[in-house]
Design a protein around this motif. Structure first.
Motif, PDB file in Angstrom:
ATOM      1  N   LYS A 167      -3.057   8.282 -22.189  1.00 30.54           N
ATOM      2  CA  LYS A 167      -3.855   9.338 -21.203  1.00 30.54           C
ATOM      3  C   LYS A 167      -3.829   8.626 -20.005  1.00 30.54           C
ATOM      4  O   LYS A 167      -4.532   9.169 -18.862  1.00 30.54           O
ATOM      5  N   LEU A 168      -3.118   7.688 -19.587  1.00 27.40           N
ATOM      6  CA  LEU A 168      -3.141   6.954 -18.307  1.00 27.40           C
ATOM      7  C   LEU A 168      -3.017   7.821 -17.139  1.00 27.40           C
ATOM      8  O   LEU A 168      -1.808   8.765 -17.121  1.00 27.40           O
ATOM      9  N   GLU A 169      -3.734   7.906 -16.033  1.00 25.64           N
ATOM     10  CA  GLU A 169      -3.694   8.884 -14.914  1.00 25.64           C
ATOM     11  C   GLU A 169      -3.357   7.862 -13.784  1.00 25.64           C
ATOM     12  O   GLU A 169      -2.947   8.421 -12.851  1.00 25.64           O
ATOM     13  N   SER A 170      -3.801   6.629 -13.699  1.00 25.78           N
ATOM     14  CA  SER A 170      -3.891   5.821 -12.428  1.00 25.78           C
ATOM     15  C   SER A 170      -3.218   4.558 -12.594  1.00 25.78           C
ATOM     16  O   SER A 170      -4.186   3.903 -13.304  1.00 25.78           O
ATOM     17  N   ILE A 171      -2.559   3.920 -11.946  1.00 22.42           N
ATOM     18  CA  ILE A 171      -2.190   2.673 -12.216  1.00 22.42           C
ATOM     19  C   ILE A 171      -1.669   2.085 -10.841  1.00 22.42           C
ATOM     20  O   ILE A 171      -1.102   2.435 -10.131  1.00 22.42           O
ATOM     21  N   LEU A 172      -2.361   0.643 -10.772  1.00 24.28           N
ATOM     22  CA  LEU A 172      -1.823  -0.204  -9.552  1.00 24.28           C
ATOM     23  C   LEU A 172      -1.520  -1.436 -10.142  1.00 24.28           C
ATOM     24  O   LEU A 172      -2.313  -1.975 -11.057  1.00 24.28           O
ATOM     25  N   TYR A 173      -0.520  -2.034  -9.993  1.00 24.31           N
ATOM     26  CA  TYR A 173       0.169  -3.019 -10.701  1.00 24.31           C
ATOM     27  C   TYR A 173       1.012  -3.939  -9.805  1.00 24.31           C
ATOM     28  O   TYR A 173       2.151  -3.590  -9.052  1.00 24.31           O
ATOM     29  N   PHE A 174       0.430  -5.161  -9.738  1.00 25.36           N
ATOM     30  CA  PHE A 174       1.011  -6.210  -8.869  1.00 25.36           C
ATOM     31  C   PHE A 174       1.920  -7.022  -9.795  1.00 25.36           C
ATOM     32  O   PHE A 174       1.516  -7.711 -10.692  1.00 25.36           O
ATOM     33  N   CYS A 175       3.227  -7.494  -9.484  1.00 25.65           N
ATOM     34  CA  CYS A 175       3.839  -8.300 -10.419  1.00 25.65           C
ATOM     35  C   CYS A 175       4.910  -8.822  -9.565  1.00 25.65           C
ATOM     36  O   CYS A 175       5.231  -8.475  -8.234  1.00 25.65           O
ATOM     37  N   GLN A 176       5.752  -9.539 -10.011  1.00 18.32           N
ATOM     38  CA  GLN A 176       6.898 -10.441  -9.448  1.00 18.32           C
ATOM     39  C   GLN A 176       8.190  -9.920  -9.893  1.00 18.32           C
ATOM     40  O   GLN A 176       9.351 -10.224  -9.211  1.00 18.32           O
ATOM     41  N   ARG A 177       8.361  -9.472 -11.096  1.00 14.74           N
ATOM     42  CA  ARG A 177       9.550  -8.777 -11.864  1.00 14.74           C
ATOM     43  C   ARG A 177       9.313  -7.734 -12.552  1.00 14.74           C
ATOM     44  O   ARG A 177       8.380  -7.429 -13.087  1.00 14.74           O
ATOM     45  N   MET A 178      10.133  -6.840 -12.320  1.00 18.59           N
ATOM     46  CA  MET A 178      10.254  -5.425 -12.967  1.00 18.59           C
ATOM     47  C   MET A 178      11.436  -4.936 -13.321  1.00 18.59           C
ATOM     48  O   MET A 178      12.348  -5.441 -13.105  1.00 18.59           O
ATOM     49  N   THR A 179      11.559  -3.868 -14.204  1.00 17.08           N
ATOM     50  CA  THR A 179      12.711  -3.497 -15.054  1.00 17.08           C
ATOM     51  C   THR A 179      12.518  -2.050 -14.565  1.00 17.08           C
ATOM     52  O   THR A 179      11.648  -1.353 -14.827  1.00 17.08           O
ATOM     53  N   ASN A 180      13.761  -1.341 -14.486  1.00 20.44           N
ATOM     54  CA  ASN A 180      13.883   0.124 -14.432  1.00 20.44           C
ATOM     55  C   ASN A 180      13.343   0.504 -15.897  1.00 20.44           C
ATOM     56  O   ASN A 180      12.795   1.959 -15.608  1.00 20.44           O
ATOM     57  N   GLY A 181      13.762  -0.186 -16.664  1.00 20.67           N
ATOM     58  CA  GLY A 181      13.403   0.518 -18.332  1.00 20.67           C
ATOM     59  C   GLY A 181      11.831   0.490 -18.384  1.00 20.67           C
ATOM     60  O   GLY A 181      11.555   1.764 -18.858  1.00 20.67           O
ATOM     61  N   ALA A 182      11.280  -0.346 -17.900  1.00 22.46           N
ATOM     62  CA  ALA A 182      10.006  -0.339 -17.982  1.00 22.46           C
ATOM     63  C   ALA A 182       9.104   0.676 -17.589  1.00 22.46           C
ATOM     64  O   ALA A 182       8.339   1.503 -18.040  1.00 22.46           O
ATOM     65  N   VAL A 183       9.655   1.038 -15.984  1.00 25.23           N
ATOM     66  CA  VAL A 183       8.949   1.941 -15.360  1.00 25.23           C
ATOM     67  C   VAL A 183       9.378   3.380 -15.931  1.00 25.23           C
ATOM     68  O   VAL A 183       8.553   4.322 -15.726  1.00 25.23           O
ATOM     69  N   THR A 184      10.697   3.465 -16.443  1.00 20.18           N
ATOM     70  CA  THR A 184      11.118   4.721 -16.772  1.00 20.18           C
ATOM     71  C   THR A 184      10.179   5.005 -18.219  1.00 20.18           C
ATOM     72  O   THR A 184       9.805   6.176 -18.587  1.00 20.18           O
ATOM     73  N   ALA A 185      10.074   3.935 -18.853  1.00 25.05           N
ATOM     74  CA  ALA A 185       9.121   4.287 -20.149  1.00 25.05           C
ATOM     75  C   ALA A 185       7.844   4.710 -19.995  1.00 25.05           C
ATOM     76  O   ALA A 185       7.391   5.712 -20.476  1.00 25.05           O
ATOM     77  N   MET A 186       7.242   4.197 -18.677  1.00 27.28           N
ATOM     78  CA  MET A 186       5.946   4.619 -18.573  1.00 27.28           C
ATOM     79  C   MET A 186       5.898   6.066 -17.878  1.00 27.28           C
ATOM     80  O   MET A 186       5.152   6.735 -18.295  1.00 27.28           O
ATOM     81  N   SER A 187       7.100   6.457 -17.303  1.00 28.74           N
ATOM     82  CA  SER A 187       7.171   7.715 -16.697  1.00 28.74           C
ATOM     83  C   SER A 187       7.246   8.823 -17.859  1.00 28.74           C
ATOM     84  O   SER A 187       6.678   9.997 -17.820  1.00 28.74           O
TER      85      SER A 187
END
Lengths: 622, 273
Positions: free
Chosen positions: A419-439
């Protein structure tokens, strides 16, 4: 000052009213009969009042119930008479950019304002991208409203410069004043707060959030008048000076309506305990330091868990400014009822978090530091099924720090917190896969702000740009209204944003894109774009020109450390008379002999009243 | 680089990371020459732990900067560490410099969230911080020590009160570079006021110099309140470290030291007022 354009859809009651009396929509001007009717009423004639006059009365009664400013803006566009009535019945005014109009215009149009929300500097000012003394002073507003609205009850300011004198004038001018909220403001001190505390006898809310408050050594807590207060909310966690605890305790005791109390880090755990015992009705608690003053000696220590148990209504917990970890379990009794938990000042490890979060089934808002690691995020995902808002801040906010969280945590959250509506996320490394999963997992997302702290960082597994991830976000999250991008991004990412970001109102870009095409994609797409803030990206004149058709419909555009020339900015300024174009930060402010065309920062915004008169020397208005 | 700016027509294609990097370090924008900006920065940053020669220059240029930016801090901390690899993409690896330049306002974290790593917050620590977590913290302290945080108007003014004198003064720490200098200034600021308090008709000759502020030998001793609210004796830590943590100064009677400082915390002191 209309925030939305007329295409905003009207609410049901307005539609119903229109259906009831279609004639009203057609009337554009009250006929002279109305004036006669007024006069005739004075003579007690039997001539019935003009239908438009009746209409205005009825309309006034109906419009009182209309609170949404989108709806009100739409209503005011129907015809002159509706405009007039709407102006008379608008009690809450929202001004998203204090320079979009003058105080005189406000007081001229709206006569019965009870609540004022004013926003000043653009957000990038928070990150030192704006020179001090740029503006956004509250002073002209308080002077104007003091005369025009002596019944003013609420003032809510964000990123404004507020002085002690302004606060004193406010306290003096509004006898019924109830609610002062200052977010990210500066320029005042404890002496100004003291005046408000002392003179605003009807005060219900005094919230100082993320503001800079100078320590004038005034014991402002003692300045609240004796006797019962009306206080419902008192937040001073950003005040970086000690307070008189005895006075605070006394204040809490005589504030039976107090529901929200957020103390600063100078309130120790023992002191917090005393407050909680005296105010078990609290619903929101900012816990101060959460660290004991003295090393406890055996049985002497207060029973903190019992105090939490007694506060049955607490749903929001924050503070923990100087957390001593072994006391954290004391909050357990309230965990099941918590809807909001802010750990973002506490260096909490996964092992410290897990026993706590395990019980927080009802949490909707969770803020933390990345010290909780991916493991902590997985624990959150496992329990917090109702999570709507997540913010994870960096414990060590430098570009090259280790960064204990990554796409693993992001993906876990997306799988657990649907049910997530809003996210602010600071990190040093990320993948397209994770972002796509969230989408894909979180279709309710309205706010997606990802900050990969190392600039231009690609997907750390594939080495590719982050285009696909952000592309997926804009494609799949159909409700997205706010987006902040980071990492290595090519123009392609922006083509996705422009094409699919149909509801995006706010876009933040830093160190991204290859060329002007990126900016063009955004300005030629994103139909709802209102606020655009860009820094350090290779966008130049061609990009800026591509948005000429829409700048007067946007709240602001900020471009800093890009590739703009002064000439182009001037062209925009000349072509768009309703838009103010400010440039600052260029060399020629300091060295008159060198005429440099390069523009360090351009900030443009629409304005009804032309360029402001209070611009400092280093700001040039073209 | 220069040419690009003077032209006014900046073809975006020509911009590569090089330009962007130097643009970032253009933050002291009164400098003309791109290259020299970066070198000047490096030189400034090579400056010292001890009291330096170019101190005033440093201070005045910081005044020009937007306030409180740990830009210099991050260059220093980058100096000894490995840099995050910027792999594959040609654009990003084309930059010649080994370190991306420090940047104002990046990452976009508000200043009040920034000092968590070096603050008193981690009392019993968090085991899962980085393996060189301790080293990190120490380094951060040193970095803090180098960074003077100028107030909005430039200069670093802190309040100073003296026992027996109802009116306070303000001292600009940015124009001092040693405790001796500070002590001298305190004497200058308060000597007359103190004499006036004692005897309204005192003349200049009656004014006693205020000495021994730092060594406990004088009638008065200089103390300060640090950024954690604690009362401290002036003189224990290196000057720069002092400057980075001092919030206000107080001149107290040496005889009061034991009672004034026993309570440990500033907040308790305040309660007793």
């Amino acid at each position: 000052m209309t925030e939305e354009d007329s295409s905003a859809k009207m609410s049901e009651d307005v539609k119903r009213y229109l259906k009831l009396d279609p004639r009203s929509a057609a009337a554009s001007e009250p006929p002279p009969a109305a004036a006669l009717a007024n006069k005739s009423r004075n003579f007690k004639s039997f001539e019935p009042p003009c239908p438009d006059h009746v209409l205005e009365n009825v309309l006034e009664n109906v419009l009182q119930f209309l609170t949404s400013r989108c709806d009100r803006n739409a209503v005011s566009l129907v015809c002159k008479s509706w405009w007039r009535v709407e102006s008379q019945t608008r009690f809450e005014v929202f001004i998203g950019n204090c320079y979009s109009l003058s105080p005189a215009r406000l007081t001229h149009r709206f006569k019965r304002v009870r609540s004022l929300v004013l926003k000043g500097k653009p957000r990038f000012a928070d990150f030192n991208l704006m020179p001090p003394n740029w503006g956004a002073q509250f002073a002209p507003w308080v002077v104007a409203t003091a005369k025009a609205y002596p019944w003013l009850e609420k003032v809510h300011l964000k990123r404004m410069l507020v002085t002690d004198d302004d606060l004193a004038l406010l306290a003096d001018s509004f006898p019924g004043f109830k609610d002062l909220t200052l977010v990210c403001c500066e320029g005042f001190g404890t002496s100004g707060i003291a005046v408000v505390a002392n003179k605003c006898r009807q005060l219900r809310v005094l919230d100082l959030l993320e503001s800079e408050v100078t320590d004038d050594e005034v014991d402002w807590i003692s300045c609240f008048p004796a006797g019962e207060t009306h206080l419902e909310s008192l937040s001073f966690d950003c005040v970086e000076s000690p307070i008189n605890f005895k006075a605070l305790e006394g204040l809490v005791v005589r504030s039976p309506f107090l529901k929200k109390l957020r103390t600063n880090r100078f309130v120790s755990l023992e002191e917090l305990h005393r407050l909680m015992v005296r105010a078990p009705q609290l619903t929101s608690l900012g816990t101060g330091s959460f660290s004991p003053d003295n090393v406890p000696q055996g049985a002497q220590e207060p029973d903190y868990a019992a105090a939490f148990r007694a506060c049955k209504s607490i749903s929001c917990l924050s503070g923990f400014r100087e957390l001593t970890p072994e006391y954290l379990p004391a909050i357990s009794p309230v965990c099941a009822n918590l809807t909001s938990l802010n750990f973002s000042y506490a260096n909490i490890s996964p092992d410290m978090l897990k026993p706590i979060i395990r019980n927080c089934h009802n949490i909707r808002v969770f803020w933390a530091l990345d010290s909780i690691c991916d493991e902590g995020l997985q624990a959150v995902a496992a329990t917090c099924k109702e999570l709507r808002e997540l913010r994870v801040f960096p414990f060590d906010p430098r570009e090259d720090s280790e960064g204990p969280i990554s796409g693993v945590g992001l993906q876990a959250i997306s799988e657990g917190c649907r049910k997530l509506e809003s996210i602010l996320y600071f990190c040093q490394r990320m993948t397209n896969g994770a972002v796509t999963a969230m989408s894909e997992n979180c279709p309710q997302l309205t706010v997606f702000r990802l900050c990969i702290m190392g600039r231009h960082r690609p997907d750390h597994v594939t080495g590719k740009p982050m285009d696909d991830g952000f592309g997926a976000i804009v494609k799949n999250c159909k409700k997205l209204t706010r987006l902040a991008v980071s990492g290595l991004l090519t123009d392609e990412a922006f083509s996705y944003i422009g094409e699919y970001g149909k509801l995006i109102r706010t876009l933040s870009v830093a160190f991204a894109g290859n060329s002007d095409k990126a900016l063009r994609y955004v300005l030629e797409g994103c139909p709802k774009l209102q606020k655009l803030e860009i820094r350090d990206s290779p966008f130049g004149d061609a990009g800026l020109r591509s948005g000429m058709h829409r700048y007067c419909n946007m709240r602001f555009v900020w471009l800093s450390s890009c590739a703009l020339s002064r000439g182009c900015c001037r062209d925009v300024a000349h072509a768009l008379p309703n838009v103010v174009v400010e440039v600052f930060g260029s060399d020629d402010d300091y060295d008159d002999t060198v005429i440099v065309d390069y523009v360090e920062t351009m900030y443009l915004y629409r304005s009804l009243d032309g360029p402001r008169k209070d611009a400092p020397k280093f700001v040039t208005i073209l | 680089m220069e040419g690009c700016h003077r032209n006014g027509e900046i073809a975006p294609k020509l911009l590569d990371l090089n330009l962007m990097i130097t643009q970032e370090s253009r933050r002291p924008w009164f400098h003309d020459d791109e290259n020299s900006v970066f070198n000047t920065e490096e030189r400034k940053l090579e400056l010292k732990l001890g009291p330096p020669g170019g101190e005033d220059e440093h201070a005045s240029s910081i005044i020009r900067h937007f306030k409180k930016e740990p830009k210099d801090k991050s260059i220093l901390s980058l100096a000894g560490k490995h840099f995050s690899s910027s792999p594959s993409s040609t654009k990003t690896t084309s930059h010649k410099r080994t370190a991306p330049g420090p940047v104002v306002g990046w990452p976009p974290v508000r200043s009040f969230r920034k000092n968590l790593a070096s603050g008193s917050s981690s009392k019993l620590g968090n085991d899962s911080t980085t393996s060189n977590g301790v080293a990190l913290k120490n380094q951060k302290c040193d970095d803090d020590a180098k960074i003077m945080e100028p107030m909005r108007q430039g200069g670093m003014f802190v309040k100073i009160n003296m026992y027996g004198v109802p009116i306070g003064r303000k001292v600009d720490l940015s124009v001092h570079d040693s405790y001796e200098q500070l002590s001298y200034t305190v004497d200058k600021l308060f000597r007359g006021l103190l004499a006036a308090q004692r005897d309204l008709s005192s003349s200049v000759e009656d004014e006693k110099p205020i000495t021994g502020l730092l060594d406990g030998n004088g009638e008065y001793t200089l103390t300060y309140e640090d950024n954690e609210g604690d009362k401290m004796l002036v003189g224990d830590v290196p000057w720069q470290m002092f400057v980075s943590s001092v919030k206000r100064l107080r001149v107290i009677k040496t005889s009061e030291i034991s009672s004034a400082l026993t309570y440990g915390n500033g907040k308790q002191e305040k309660m007793r007022r």
